[in-house]
Write a protein that holds these residues in place. Sequence first.
Motif, mmCIF file in Angstrom:
data_model
loop_
_atom_site.group_PDB
_atom_site.id
_atom_site.type_symbol
_atom_site.label_atom_id
_atom_site.label_comp_id
_atom_site.label_asym_id
_atom_site.label_seq_id
_atom_site.Cartn_x
_atom_site.Cartn_y
_atom_site.Cartn_z
ATOM 1 N N ALA A 132 0.832 -1.278 -0.185
ATOM 2 C CA ALA A 132 -0.111 -0.054 0.146
ATOM 3 C C ALA A 132 0.924 1.106 0.115
ATOM 4 O O ALA A 132 0.523 2.213 -0.295
ATOM 5 N N SER A 133 2.031 1.210 0.651
ATOM 6 C CA SER A 133 2.707 2.356 0.619
ATOM 7 C C SER A 133 3.997 2.541 -0.345
ATOM 8 O O SER A 133 4.676 3.279 -0.343
ATOM 9 N N ASP A 173 -9.396 0.017 1.538
ATOM 10 C CA ASP A 173 -8.470 1.121 1.807
ATOM 11 C C ASP A 173 -7.046 0.783 0.846
ATOM 12 O O ASP A 173 -6.581 1.651 0.384
ATOM 13 N N ARG A 177 -5.495 2.538 -3.150
ATOM 14 C CA ARG A 177 -4.111 2.801 -3.652
ATOM 15 C C ARG A 177 -3.520 1.923 -4.859
ATOM 16 O O ARG A 177 -2.808 2.515 -5.450
ATOM 17 N N GLN A 201 2.263 -3.303 -9.761
ATOM 18 C CA GLN A 201 3.271 -2.261 -9.661
ATOM 19 C C GLN A 201 4.597 -2.405 -10.216
ATOM 20 O O GLN A 201 4.979 -1.237 -10.702
#
Length: 247
Positions: A132-133, A173, A177, A201
């Motif tokens: 997520a980050s 959540d 992202r 990603q």
Amino acid sequence: MFSWRAEVMPGVWVAFTDAEAGNLALHVGDDPLEVRRRRAGIEAALGLGSRPFRYMNQVHGNEVAGIGAAAAPVRGVDAPAGGVPTADAMVSLGEPLAVMVADCVPVVLVGDRAEGEPPVLAVVHAGRPGVASGVVPAAVARMRGLGTAGLSAWIGPSVCGGCYEVPGDMRDDVAARVPAAWCTTTRGTPGLDLPAAVRSQLQEAGVSVEYSGNCTLEDENLFSYRRDRNTGRFAGLVWTDTGTAQR
């Protein structure tokens, strides 16, 4: 000892250990001497000689540590010689690297550089918070900052989306992202597909994915924290032949 192992380019190797290799983590209550013995046994079996694998203190963040010649002193997470950084990704110029998991996604990356220069190696611990980050894109950016163009990735064994059940608000959540993380489990409940999220990603960053491993929860030959909270950790490994590291 290995669930998968291959020479991915001349003189550069990637492997993922299995339960037969034993627990390789120092933070799960195992005898530290036994853990270090297992680590040394793997290094001896792979012919690393005096070049041990570098490990991290993994904290589910997005910090990327430079190891050896890849270190940038302005970043606090970079490790001094022989040190263990607190980070969830490491990058080196040929130094052997290891990442430990037991459901999270272990990612190994390799990037070539100009002829005569050692390759750029990286390992990433991509759990739910790290995905997520953006720990994977952060590692790719750090590698490109070291002068590599063509990058390839190997995604090791991790829990699959069909098995990784989470609360609905947690799924929403993370998916807000990284949309590819959104999934439904085989039981019809909210889930997260972390391997798919990592793959998305990498592809968005222009990195080719060469391999994806099995589901840890479904494979009894792999450690899984969701199956047994008192479990060990297996490792994703990347290293070079001695000549490749020094070229």
